[in-house]
Design a protein around this motif. Structure first.
Motif, PDB file in Angstrom:
ATOM      1  N   MET A   1     -17.978  51.797 -75.617  1.00  0.00           N
ATOM      2  CA  MET A   1     -18.931  52.042 -74.545  1.00  0.00           C
ATOM      3  C   MET A   1     -20.373  51.977 -75.031  1.00  0.00           C
ATOM      4  SD  MET A   1     -17.845  54.419 -71.555  1.00  0.00           S
ATOM      5  CE  MET A   1     -16.201  54.687 -71.002  1.00  0.00           C
ATOM      6  N   ASP A   2     -20.560  51.888 -76.332  1.00  0.00           N
ATOM      7  CA  ASP A   2     -21.923  51.768 -76.852  1.00  0.00           C
ATOM      8  C   ASP A   2     -22.597  50.477 -76.404  1.00  0.00           C
ATOM      9  OD1 ASP A   2     -21.852  54.198 -78.114  1.00  0.00           O
ATOM     10  OD2 ASP A   2     -21.230  53.382 -80.052  1.00  0.00           O
ATOM     11  N   ALA A   3     -21.794  49.496 -75.995  1.00  0.00           N
ATOM     12  CA  ALA A   3     -22.351  48.216 -75.556  1.00  0.00           C
ATOM     13  C   ALA A   3     -22.988  48.306 -74.174  1.00  0.00           C
ATOM     14  CB  ALA A   3     -21.257  47.162 -75.553  1.00  0.00           C
ATOM     15  N   LEU A   4     -22.733  49.386 -73.451  1.00  0.00           N
ATOM     16  CA  LEU A   4     -23.316  49.562 -72.119  1.00  0.00           C
ATOM     17  C   LEU A   4     -24.784  49.940 -72.263  1.00  0.00           C
ATOM     18  CD1 LEU A   4     -20.545  51.684 -70.369  1.00  0.00           C
ATOM     19  CD2 LEU A   4     -20.938  49.237 -70.138  1.00  0.00           C
ATOM     20  N   LYS A   5     -25.660  49.034 -71.897  1.00  0.00           N
ATOM     21  CA  LYS A   5     -27.099  49.274 -72.017  1.00  0.00           C
ATOM     22  C   LYS A   5     -27.741  49.451 -70.650  1.00  0.00           C
ATOM     23  CE  LYS A   5     -27.025  48.869 -76.448  1.00  0.00           C
ATOM     24  NZ  LYS A   5     -26.818  50.092 -77.168  1.00  0.00           N
ATOM     25  N   VAL A   6     -28.777  50.254 -70.597  1.00  0.00           N
ATOM     26  CA  VAL A   6     -29.523  50.500 -69.369  1.00  0.00           C
ATOM     27  C   VAL A   6     -29.972  49.188 -68.734  1.00  0.00           C
ATOM     28  CG1 VAL A   6     -31.679  51.474 -68.465  1.00  0.00           C
ATOM     29  CG2 VAL A   6     -30.241  52.824 -70.018  1.00  0.00           C
ATOM     30  N   ALA A   7     -30.433  48.246 -69.538  1.00  0.00           N
ATOM     31  CA  ALA A   7     -30.945  46.969 -69.029  1.00  0.00           C
ATOM     32  C   ALA A   7     -29.939  46.232 -68.159  1.00  0.00           C
ATOM     33  CB  ALA A   7     -31.380  46.080 -70.187  1.00  0.00           C
ATOM     34  N   LYS A  85     -35.371  54.054 -71.970  1.00  0.00           N
ATOM     35  CA  LYS A  85     -35.687  52.692 -72.425  1.00  0.00           C
ATOM     36  C   LYS A  85     -34.537  51.757 -72.047  1.00  0.00           C
ATOM     37  CE  LYS A  85     -39.439  54.099 -74.498  1.00  0.00           C
ATOM     38  NZ  LYS A  85     -39.701  54.240 -75.892  1.00  0.00           N
ATOM     39  N   ALA A  86     -34.858  50.503 -71.845  1.00  0.00           N
ATOM     40  CA  ALA A  86     -33.870  49.508 -71.418  1.00  0.00           C
ATOM     41  C   ALA A  86     -32.759  49.324 -72.442  1.00  0.00           C
ATOM     42  CB  ALA A  86     -34.561  48.172 -71.142  1.00  0.00           C
ATOM     43  N   TYR A  87     -33.058  49.534 -73.712  1.00  0.00           N
ATOM     44  CA  TYR A  87     -32.064  49.315 -74.763  1.00  0.00           C
ATOM     45  C   TYR A  87     -31.193  50.549 -75.029  1.00  0.00           C
ATOM     46  CZ  TYR A  87     -36.000  51.340 -77.379  1.00  0.00           C
ATOM     47  OH  TYR A  87     -37.038  52.139 -77.796  1.00  0.00           O
ATOM     48  N   GLU A  88     -31.442  51.636 -74.309  1.00  0.00           N
ATOM     49  CA  GLU A  88     -30.633  52.845 -74.510  1.00  0.00           C
ATOM     50  C   GLU A  88     -29.223  52.659 -73.971  1.00  0.00           C
ATOM     51  OE1 GLU A  88     -32.335  56.809 -73.977  1.00  0.00           O
ATOM     52  OE2 GLU A  88     -34.263  55.818 -73.665  1.00  0.00           O
ATOM     53  N   CYS A  89     -28.306  53.405 -74.557  1.00  0.00           N
ATOM     54  CA  CYS A  89     -26.904  53.368 -74.155  1.00  0.00           C
ATOM     55  C   CYS A  89     -26.708  54.184 -72.869  1.00  0.00           C
ATOM     56  CB  CYS A  89     -26.049  53.943 -75.287  1.00  0.00           C
ATOM     57  SG  CYS A  89     -24.318  54.140 -74.874  1.00  0.00           S
ATOM     58  N   ILE A  90     -25.934  53.638 -71.948  1.00  0.00           N
ATOM     59  CA  ILE A  90     -25.643  54.307 -70.674  1.00  0.00           C
ATOM     60  C   ILE A  90     -25.037  55.692 -70.904  1.00  0.00           C
ATOM     61  CG2 ILE A  90     -24.022  54.247 -68.728  1.00  0.00           C
ATOM     62  CD1 ILE A  90     -26.319  52.466 -68.112  1.00  0.00           C
ATOM     63  N   ILE A  91     -24.192  55.820 -71.903  1.00  0.00           N
ATOM     64  CA  ILE A  91     -23.542  57.117 -72.181  1.00  0.00           C
ATOM     65  C   ILE A  91     -24.597  58.157 -72.555  1.00  0.00           C
ATOM     66  CG2 ILE A  91     -21.874  58.330 -73.639  1.00  0.00           C
ATOM     67  CD1 ILE A  91     -20.688  56.294 -71.575  1.00  0.00           C
ATOM     68  N   ASP A  92     -25.573  57.767 -73.353  1.00  0.00           N
ATOM     69  CA  ASP A  92     -26.660  58.689 -73.721  1.00  0.00           C
ATOM     70  C   ASP A  92     -27.472  59.094 -72.491  1.00  0.00           C
ATOM     71  OD1 ASP A  92     -25.863  58.469 -76.358  1.00  0.00           O
ATOM     72  OD2 ASP A  92     -27.358  56.936 -76.852  1.00  0.00           O
TER      73      ASP A  92
END
Length: 139
Positions: A1-7, A85-92
């Motif tokens: 799930m780390d691949a899920l990015k805000v962007a 930030k756009a590069y942040e992980c959705i889970i975070d």
């Protein structure tokens, strides 16, 4: 799930506001966009505040009781803005949303310029999509 990015899940075209805009105009924009709040930006799209439905409602009620003149966004906006930030992980971001009050967060670049917004619904949809893809692999 780390691949899920805000962007990948953010709204790149949110309704925005300017500090000198009348609150009534801000309310109209919020209602038309069905957005619960939004970033207040300067002429270069740098975030200078945030205005929510709650901010507008509070000011409009106060105006009715006290028969006050129209207010500007700058009078009701919150200058302390929680952003991601756009590069942040959705889970975070989901974990942040569990602790903090806002239902949506402006997405900014490293210099503080607006790139979009992300809502709880966007985050929920991203996680749901990811979980569903795992369920299909297991079945």
């Amino acid at each position: 799930m780390d691949a899920l990015k805000v962007a990948d899940y953010m709204n790149r075209y949110p309704v925005t506001f300017t500090a000198d805009m009348p609150v009534e105009m801000a309310v109209d924009r919020l209602l038309r966009a069905r957005q619960t709040g939004g970033p207040v930006v300067d002429s270069q799209l740098k975030i200078i505040g945030f205005i929510s439905e709650q901010d507008c409602l509070q000011r409009m009620l106060m105006s009715t009781y006290h028969d006050q003149q129209a207010s500007r966004v700058t009078d009701v906006m919150n200058s302390a803005v929680l952003t991601v930030k756009a590069y942040e992980c959705i889970i975070d971001v989901a974990q942040i949303m569990l602790k903090a009050k806002p239902k949506l967060y402006p997405v900014i670049d490293d210099d503080g310029y607006l790139l979009g917004i992300i809502t709880r619904s966007d985050v929920l949809a991203a996680i749901d999509k990811e979980l569903r893809s795992h369920y299909r692999k297991v079945s």
